[in-house]
Design a protein around this motif. Structure first.
Motif, PDB file in Angstrom:
ATOM      1  N   ARG A 145      57.091  57.170 -25.152  1.00  0.00           N
ATOM      2  CA  ARG A 145      56.484  57.893 -24.057  1.00  0.00           C
ATOM      3  C   ARG A 145      57.157  57.501 -22.744  1.00  0.00           C
ATOM      4  N   GLU A 146      57.373  58.488 -21.876  1.00  0.00           N
ATOM      5  CA  GLU A 146      58.035  58.224 -20.612  1.00  0.00           C
ATOM      6  C   GLU A 146      57.266  58.846 -19.449  1.00  0.00           C
TER       7      GLU A 146
ATOM      8  N   MET B 135      46.847  60.078 -10.134  1.00  0.00           N
ATOM      9  CA  MET B 135      47.031  60.888 -11.335  1.00  0.00           C
ATOM     10  C   MET B 135      48.506  60.976 -11.697  1.00  0.00           C
ATOM     11  N   GLY B 136      48.777  60.980 -12.986  1.00  0.00           N
ATOM     12  CA  GLY B 136      50.161  61.046 -13.433  1.00  0.00           C
ATOM     13  C   GLY B 136      50.316  61.886 -14.682  1.00  0.00           C
ATOM     14  N   TRP B 137      51.553  62.246 -14.935  1.00  0.00           N
ATOM     15  CA  TRP B 137      51.923  62.950 -16.167  1.00  0.00           C
ATOM     16  C   TRP B 137      52.982  62.125 -16.885  1.00  0.00           C
ATOM     17  N   PHE B 138      52.851  62.052 -18.185  1.00  0.00           N
ATOM     18  CA  PHE B 138      53.814  61.388 -19.055  1.00  0.00           C
ATOM     19  C   PHE B 138      54.168  62.359 -20.177  1.00  0.00           C
ATOM     20  N   ARG B 139      55.221  62.041 -20.894  1.00  0.00           N
ATOM     21  CA  ARG B 139      55.577  62.878 -22.042  1.00  0.00           C
ATOM     22  C   ARG B 139      56.194  62.024 -23.141  1.00  0.00           C
ATOM     23  N   GLN B 140      56.069  62.540 -24.348  1.00  0.00           N
ATOM     24  CA  GLN B 140      56.657  61.863 -25.497  1.00  0.00           C
ATOM     25  C   GLN B 140      57.329  62.884 -26.384  1.00  0.00           C
ATOM     26  N   ALA B 141      58.639  62.776 -26.468  1.00  0.00           N
ATOM     27  CA  ALA B 141      59.414  63.667 -27.325  1.00  0.00           C
ATOM     28  C   ALA B 141      59.433  63.112 -28.748  1.00  0.00           C
ATOM     29  N   PRO B 142      59.693  63.959 -29.726  1.00  0.00           N
ATOM     30  CA  PRO B 142      59.727  63.501 -31.121  1.00  0.00           C
ATOM     31  C   PRO B 142      60.714  62.360 -31.299  1.00  0.00           C
ATOM     32  N   GLY B 143      60.244  61.273 -31.907  1.00  0.00           N
ATOM     33  CA  GLY B 143      61.109  60.144 -32.182  1.00  0.00           C
ATOM     34  C   GLY B 143      61.437  59.273 -30.992  1.00  0.00           C
ATOM     35  N   LYS B 144      60.817  59.550 -29.844  1.00  0.00           N
ATOM     36  CA  LYS B 144      61.117  58.773 -28.632  1.00  0.00           C
ATOM     37  C   LYS B 144      59.845  58.128 -28.092  1.00  0.00           C
TER      38      LYS B 144
END
Length: 125
Positions: free
Chosen positions: A44-45, A33-42
């Motif tokens: 996904r990491e 299981m993992g978590w990722f994130r995506q900030a506005p204009g960037k």
């Protein structure tokens, strides 16, 4: 397995927040299981991952020491405890999974093929 993340919200810098990701299906324990994130204009990491056993974890440098990933197979849930939140942690957070036949190896930051919908975390400065 299907994933649903929740727990996002608006918090001030320095605060804590815990995200949860509930999985459906009876084979949750077979998935890393993992978590990722995506900030506005960037793009996904990767944020964090936990092995099938729960004993091996892997973090992005940007969150190491502040975030903790864990899993509870009895509840088919993976958590992301986020402490000392910063403005730059603002993003939509996604949980993800991939099947692995290995129980305790260090999880990857790539290869995830099951994704949940995101939950928005906003950190005010």
């Amino acid at each position: 397995v299907q994933l649903q993340a929740f727990g996002g919200g608006l918090v001030q810098a320095g605060a804590s927040l815990r995200l949860s990701c509930a999985a459906s299906g009876r084979t949750f324990s077979s998935y890393v299981m993992g978590w990722f994130r995506q900030a506005p204009g960037k793009e996904r990491e990767f944020v964090a991952a936990v092995s099938r056993s729960g004993r091996s974890t892997y973090y992005a440098d940007s969150v190491k020491g502040r975030f903790t990933i864990s899993r509870d197979d009895a509840k088919n849930t993976v958590y992301l405890q986020m402490n000392s939140l910063k403005f730059e942690d603002t993003a939509v957070y996604y949980c993800a999974a991939y099947f692995s036949k290995f129980v305790a190896v260090t999880p990857n930051s790539w290869g995830y093929d099951i994704w949940g919908q995101g939950t928005l975390v906003t950190v005010s400065s």
